[in-house]
Design a protein around this motif. Structure first.
Motif, PDB file in Angstrom:
ATOM      1  N   MET A   1     -56.076 -42.053 -60.319  1.00 40.55           N
ATOM      2  CA  MET A   1     -56.245 -41.865 -58.881  1.00 40.55           C
ATOM      3  C   MET A   1     -55.350 -42.790 -58.056  1.00 40.55           C
ATOM      4  SD  MET A   1     -58.375 -39.412 -58.463  1.00 40.55           S
ATOM      5  CE  MET A   1     -57.607 -38.663 -59.881  1.00 40.55           C
ATOM      6  N   ALA A   2     -54.910 -43.912 -58.670  1.00 43.53           N
ATOM      7  CA  ALA A   2     -54.046 -44.847 -57.948  1.00 43.53           C
ATOM      8  C   ALA A   2     -52.567 -44.536 -58.135  1.00 43.53           C
ATOM      9  CB  ALA A   2     -54.329 -46.277 -58.414  1.00 43.53           C
ATOM     10  N   LEU A   3     -52.228 -43.622 -59.050  1.00 44.72           N
ATOM     11  CA  LEU A   3     -50.820 -43.349 -59.343  1.00 44.72           C
ATOM     12  C   LEU A   3     -50.067 -42.675 -58.195  1.00 44.72           C
ATOM     13  CD1 LEU A   3     -50.919 -42.350 -63.117  1.00 44.72           C
ATOM     14  CD2 LEU A   3     -50.196 -44.507 -62.080  1.00 44.72           C
ATOM     15  N   PRO A   4     -50.657 -41.715 -57.461  1.00 45.60           N
ATOM     16  CA  PRO A   4     -49.924 -41.171 -56.311  1.00 45.60           C
ATOM     17  C   PRO A   4     -49.570 -42.246 -55.279  1.00 45.60           C
ATOM     18  CG  PRO A   4     -51.701 -39.694 -56.912  1.00 45.60           C
ATOM     19  CD  PRO A   4     -51.888 -40.937 -57.724  1.00 45.60           C
ATOM     20  N   ALA A   5     -50.476 -43.200 -55.041  1.00 43.03           N
ATOM     21  CA  ALA A   5     -50.178 -44.297 -54.120  1.00 43.03           C
ATOM     22  C   ALA A   5     -49.088 -45.195 -54.692  1.00 43.03           C
ATOM     23  CB  ALA A   5     -51.444 -45.109 -53.842  1.00 43.03           C
ATOM     24  N   ALA A   6     -49.095 -45.375 -56.026  1.00 49.86           N
ATOM     25  CA  ALA A   6     -48.036 -46.158 -56.664  1.00 49.86           C
ATOM     26  C   ALA A   6     -46.690 -45.455 -56.526  1.00 49.86           C
ATOM     27  CB  ALA A   6     -48.369 -46.380 -58.140  1.00 49.86           C
ATOM     28  N   MET A   7     -46.685 -44.121 -56.651  1.00 52.21           N
ATOM     29  CA  MET A   7     -45.443 -43.375 -56.497  1.00 52.21           C
ATOM     30  C   MET A   7     -44.968 -43.413 -55.044  1.00 52.21           C
ATOM     31  SD  MET A   7     -44.389 -39.613 -57.921  1.00 52.21           S
ATOM     32  CE  MET A   7     -44.175 -40.266 -59.577  1.00 52.21           C
ATOM     33  N   LYS A   8     -45.897 -43.498 -54.118  1.00 54.18           N
ATOM     34  CA  LYS A   8     -45.516 -43.637 -52.704  1.00 54.18           C
ATOM     35  C   LYS A   8     -44.715 -44.915 -52.502  1.00 54.18           C
ATOM     36  CE  LYS A   8     -48.596 -45.124 -49.791  1.00 54.18           C
ATOM     37  NZ  LYS A   8     -49.768 -45.231 -48.867  1.00 54.18           N
ATOM     38  N   VAL A   9     -45.055 -45.954 -53.256  1.00 49.19           N
ATOM     39  CA  VAL A   9     -44.346 -47.229 -53.152  1.00 49.19           C
ATOM     40  C   VAL A   9     -43.018 -47.192 -53.912  1.00 49.19           C
ATOM     41  CG1 VAL A   9     -44.450 -49.693 -53.710  1.00 49.19           C
ATOM     42  CG2 VAL A   9     -46.489 -48.519 -52.863  1.00 49.19           C
ATOM     43  N   LEU A  10     -43.028 -46.606 -55.120  1.00 48.92           N
ATOM     44  CA  LEU A  10     -41.845 -46.631 -55.987  1.00 48.92           C
ATOM     45  C   LEU A  10     -40.845 -45.527 -55.686  1.00 48.92           C
ATOM     46  CD1 LEU A  10     -43.622 -47.343 -59.397  1.00 48.92           C
ATOM     47  CD2 LEU A  10     -42.328 -48.966 -58.024  1.00 48.92           C
TER      48      LEU A  10
ATOM     49  N   THR B   1     -50.873 -40.942 -48.377  1.00 53.62           N
ATOM     50  CA  THR B   1     -51.600 -41.020 -49.642  1.00 53.62           C
ATOM     51  C   THR B   1     -52.432 -42.294 -49.703  1.00 53.62           C
ATOM     52  OG1 THR B   1     -49.790 -39.848 -50.745  1.00 53.62           O
ATOM     53  CG2 THR B   1     -51.364 -40.985 -52.149  1.00 53.62           C
ATOM     54  N   GLU B   2     -53.729 -42.134 -49.973  1.00 56.98           N
ATOM     55  CA  GLU B   2     -54.640 -43.275 -50.053  1.00 56.98           C
ATOM     56  C   GLU B   2     -54.567 -43.915 -51.438  1.00 56.98           C
ATOM     57  OE1 GLU B   2     -56.387 -44.504 -47.660  1.00 56.98           O
ATOM     58  OE2 GLU B   2     -56.332 -42.935 -46.135  1.00 56.98           O
ATOM     59  N   SER B   3     -55.100 -45.149 -51.549  1.00 57.46           N
ATOM     60  CA  SER B   3     -55.144 -45.827 -52.849  1.00 57.46           C
ATOM     61  C   SER B   3     -55.987 -45.027 -53.840  1.00 57.46           C
ATOM     62  CB  SER B   3     -55.719 -47.230 -52.694  1.00 57.46           C
ATOM     63  OG  SER B   3     -57.027 -47.183 -52.151  1.00 57.46           O
TER      64      SER B   3
ATOM     65  N   ALA C   1     -47.773 -38.139 -64.891  1.00 57.49           N
ATOM     66  CA  ALA C   1     -46.605 -37.736 -64.116  1.00 57.49           C
ATOM     67  C   ALA C   1     -46.944 -36.580 -63.178  1.00 57.49           C
ATOM     68  CB  ALA C   1     -45.460 -37.349 -65.053  1.00 57.49           C
ATOM     69  N   SER C   2     -47.699 -35.605 -63.679  1.00 61.62           N
ATOM     70  CA  SER C   2     -48.087 -34.450 -62.859  1.00 61.62           C
ATOM     71  C   SER C   2     -48.966 -34.861 -61.692  1.00 61.62           C
ATOM     72  CB  SER C   2     -48.815 -33.419 -63.726  1.00 61.62           C
ATOM     73  OG  SER C   2     -48.020 -33.000 -64.814  1.00 61.62           O
ATOM     74  N   THR C   3     -49.926 -35.744 -61.962  1.00 57.68           N
ATOM     75  CA  THR C   3     -50.842 -36.184 -60.906  1.00 57.68           C
ATOM     76  C   THR C   3     -50.126 -37.016 -59.843  1.00 57.68           C
ATOM     77  OG1 THR C   3     -52.658 -36.248 -62.501  1.00 57.68           O
ATOM     78  CG2 THR C   3     -52.975 -37.441 -60.450  1.00 57.68           C
ATOM     79  N   ALA C   4     -49.323 -37.971 -60.305  1.00 59.08           N
ATOM     80  CA  ALA C   4     -48.624 -38.840 -59.352  1.00 59.08           C
ATOM     81  C   ALA C   4     -47.682 -38.039 -58.461  1.00 59.08           C
ATOM     82  CB  ALA C   4     -47.852 -39.918 -60.109  1.00 59.08           C
TER      83      ALA C   4
ATOM     84  N   MET D   1     -69.591 -54.689 -53.818  1.00 63.48           N
ATOM     85  CA  MET D   1     -68.925 -55.837 -53.200  1.00 63.48           C
ATOM     86  C   MET D   1     -67.408 -55.661 -53.063  1.00 63.48           C
ATOM     87  SD  MET D   1     -71.019 -58.793 -55.272  1.00 63.48           S
ATOM     88  CE  MET D   1     -70.101 -60.144 -54.542  1.00 63.48           C
ATOM     89  N   ILE D   2     -66.760 -54.932 -53.985  1.00 60.48           N
ATOM     90  CA  ILE D   2     -65.304 -54.761 -53.943  1.00 60.48           C
ATOM     91  C   ILE D   2     -64.964 -53.604 -53.011  1.00 60.48           C
ATOM     92  CG2 ILE D   2     -63.259 -54.212 -55.321  1.00 60.48           C
ATOM     93  CD1 ILE D   2     -64.594 -55.596 -57.670  1.00 60.48           C
ATOM     94  N   PRO D   3     -64.038 -53.795 -52.056  1.00 53.22           N
ATOM     95  CA  PRO D   3     -63.813 -52.790 -51.007  1.00 53.22           C
ATOM     96  C   PRO D   3     -63.167 -51.493 -51.472  1.00 53.22           C
ATOM     97  CG  PRO D   3     -62.240 -54.597 -50.806  1.00 53.22           C
ATOM     98  CD  PRO D   3     -63.244 -55.010 -51.824  1.00 53.22           C
ATOM     99  N   ASN D   4     -62.149 -51.556 -52.350  1.00 50.82           N
ATOM    100  CA  ASN D   4     -61.475 -50.328 -52.781  1.00 50.82           C
ATOM    101  C   ASN D   4     -60.822 -50.535 -54.145  1.00 50.82           C
ATOM    102  OD1 ASN D   4     -58.636 -51.351 -52.366  1.00 50.82           O
ATOM    103  ND2 ASN D   4     -59.341 -51.441 -50.246  1.00 50.82           N
ATOM    104  N   ILE D   5     -60.361 -49.448 -54.744  1.00 54.24           N
ATOM    105  CA  ILE D   5     -59.846 -49.518 -56.106  1.00 54.24           C
ATOM    106  C   ILE D   5     -58.502 -50.223 -56.178  1.00 54.24           C
ATOM    107  CG2 ILE D   5     -61.090 -47.409 -56.687  1.00 54.24           C
ATOM    108  CD1 ILE D   5     -58.417 -45.944 -56.780  1.00 54.24           C
ATOM    109  N   TRP D   6     -57.739 -50.221 -55.085  1.00 52.48           N
ATOM    110  CA  TRP D   6     -56.425 -50.869 -55.089  1.00 52.48           C
ATOM    111  C   TRP D   6     -56.577 -52.369 -55.324  1.00 52.48           C
ATOM    112  CZ3 TRP D   6     -51.887 -48.406 -55.312  1.00 52.48           C
ATOM    113  CH2 TRP D   6     -50.711 -49.119 -55.054  1.00 52.48           C
TER     114      TRP D   6
END
Length: 477
Positions: free
Chosen positions: A84-93, A324-326, A310-313, A404-409
């Motif tokens: 679920m975090a890979l699309p956000a990672a691809m947004k950065v990379l 794209t969210e985290s 790769a397909s998901t990201a 307690m933890i705000p988000n997955i990122w």
């Protein structure tokens, strides 16, 4: 006449094997695996037939899960919340560098898994901690077990966070329950997570053997494939219609925030492939187990995961671009701009929540096993009551963490830069180099690859940790 072998007494409840012992009573062997070992060593088949640990006939290597079941269990260990975090990672990379990173990280992860399998058999180890202990000593074993506990606890917390995001919503996005039933007590985030934990997750986590989860693992992989196929189809339709903006192909160096994100995104990529803590339990319960068969399981799993990741990201980034969210699942609460968008949104979100429910027990298995080894020095407590009590305590801690933890990122960028890199790359490299027997087992190319992997892991870890700390200071300041 002196012999290097000692016979194990035969009885009706034990298997018989010959073990080679050195002066310290450790069992070793010589191997040659896919060019990793020199010609003077014995063939892999010399110890292929030896069980990793001594087990009764009722639990012999001819009983357990086959290759498909092992692939499902290992793939389930890999394909979890990290996807679920890979699309956000691809947004950065960017697309090109993002896809390249996914493939390279998959290959490196597969190499480290094969090294773990080979040296686990060589040292007759039954768990990740055992092989680390054989190579690096008791202190390193404790450190590795703490890393597994922190890493798996973080992953399980992320699963519950995603379930809460999808079903109850967040500040920016509407949850499934509110969309279907309106706002009320039923979409209270903490209550929803607690009910899911008690009703659905606790019964599966109470199981004592990981091969009992083969069917649920197969179902979880199928649900992950449904999510990937659905998102790819939607992205393809919008691409044909021309409603998708041209994606960025490389990283963005135009702002301070973008550079900070770039520092922490590589550890998130590495964290997506960490499944090494489940390699030994899956190998132990593999029917007709051998290093060759387990390597096949690892390679099939890696190919499957690279394709899914790769397909998901790519599809997630194409669909939502810079928005794209985290946790990309939360983006699926809006109109996707195609027919039946409303139905597809529910299918994608609810389907992946079910996937996480089925993945959760597999990660929890190694989590509980490692805690048990650290506390009781045994992977499975003798008392069933103790096992259930330990399961309940661990689930309670995970629940508190999810509130307690705000988000997955936040969770992924810290575990990826520390425990994820340590378990996936640092410890496997150190184990292989330590057990190399003064350079007689591994070739020069392999030793060079191990040192390169070790150095890169340390560099990425240092950069990731300092990047995370600096990013947090900027957010709070």
């Amino acid at each position: 006449m002196d012999s290097n072998y000692s016979a194990i007494p035969r009885n009706n409840n034990s298997s018989i094997e010959l073990q080679s012992h050195d002066r310290n009573n450790r069992a070793y062997g010589h191997s040659k695996i896919d060019g990793f070992y020199d010609d003077e060593d014995y063939a892999l088949e010399e110890f292929d037939e030896l069980p990793l640990i001594l087990v009764p006939d009722s639990e012999s290597k001819d009983v357990g899960s086959g290759v498909p079941g092992a692939v499902f269990n290992l793939a389930t260990s890999v394909i979890g919340a990290g996807i679920m975090a890979l699309p956000a990672a691809m947004k950065v990379l960017g697309v090109a560098f993002g896809l390249f990173s996914i493939v390279v990280m998959g290959i490196l992860s597969e190499i480290s898994i094969e090294l773990l399998v080979r040296f686990s058999v060589l040292c007759k180890s039954s768990s990740y901690g055992d092989v680390v202990h054989s190579a690096l000593g008791s202190f390193a074993r404790v450190v590795s077990e703490i890393c597994i506990i922190i890493n798996n606890a973080g992953i399980l917390v992320v699963y519950l966070i995603i379930i809460g995001d999808v079903m109850s919503g967040s500040f920016e996005h509407v949850g499934v329950f509110e969309q279907l039933l309106g706002h009320g007590w039923w979409d209270n985030r903490k209550l929803v997570i607690l009910i899911v934990l008690v009703v659905f997750l606790a019964p599966l986590c109470a199981l004592q053997k990981i091969d009992s989860l083969s069917l649920t693992s197969a179902a979880s992989v199928a649900l992950a494939v449904v999510f990937v196929v659905a998102s790819c189809v939607i992205a393809s339709i919008k691409l044909v219609e021309g409603s998708i903006k041209t994606p960025r192909m490389g990283p963005d160096f135009g702002s301070k925030t973008a550079i900070l994100d770039l520092l922490v995104v590589i550890p998130i990529m590495t964290n997506a492939y960490v499944c090494h803590f489940n390699v030994q339990p899956i190998y132990n319960e593999l029917k007709g187990r051998s290093p060759h068969k387990m390597n096949r399981v690892g390679r099939i799993t890696t190919v499957l995961c690279v394709v899914v990741y790769a397909s998901t990201a790519l599809s997630g980034y194409l669909l939502f671009g810079d928005d794209t969210e985290s946790d990309v699942l939360t983006n699926f609460d809006e109109n996707l701009g195609i027919r039946f968008s409303f139905i597809l949104n529910y299918v994608i979100r609810i389907g992946y929540v079910l996937h996480l429910v089925l993945v959760f027990p597999v990660i929890h298995f190694s989590f509980r096993q490692t805690v048990s080894e650290l506390i009781f020095r045994t992977s499975v407590p003798q008392s069933r009551t103790i096992t259930l009590a330990l399961t309940a305590v661990l689930l309670g801690i995970i629940y508190l963490g999810s509130t307690m933890i705000p988000n997955i990122w936040v969770a992924f960028k810290f575990t990826g830069a520390t425990t994820g890199l340590a378990l996936g790359f640092t410890f496997p490299s150190l184990v292989a180099l330590r057990l190399d027997k003064q350079g007689k087992n591994l070739g020069r190319a392999t030793r060079f690859s191990l040192w390169l992997m070790l150095v890169l892991a340390v560099i990425v870890s240092i950069i990731g940790v300092f990047g995370n700390i600096y990013s947090l200071k900027n957010q709070t300041g």
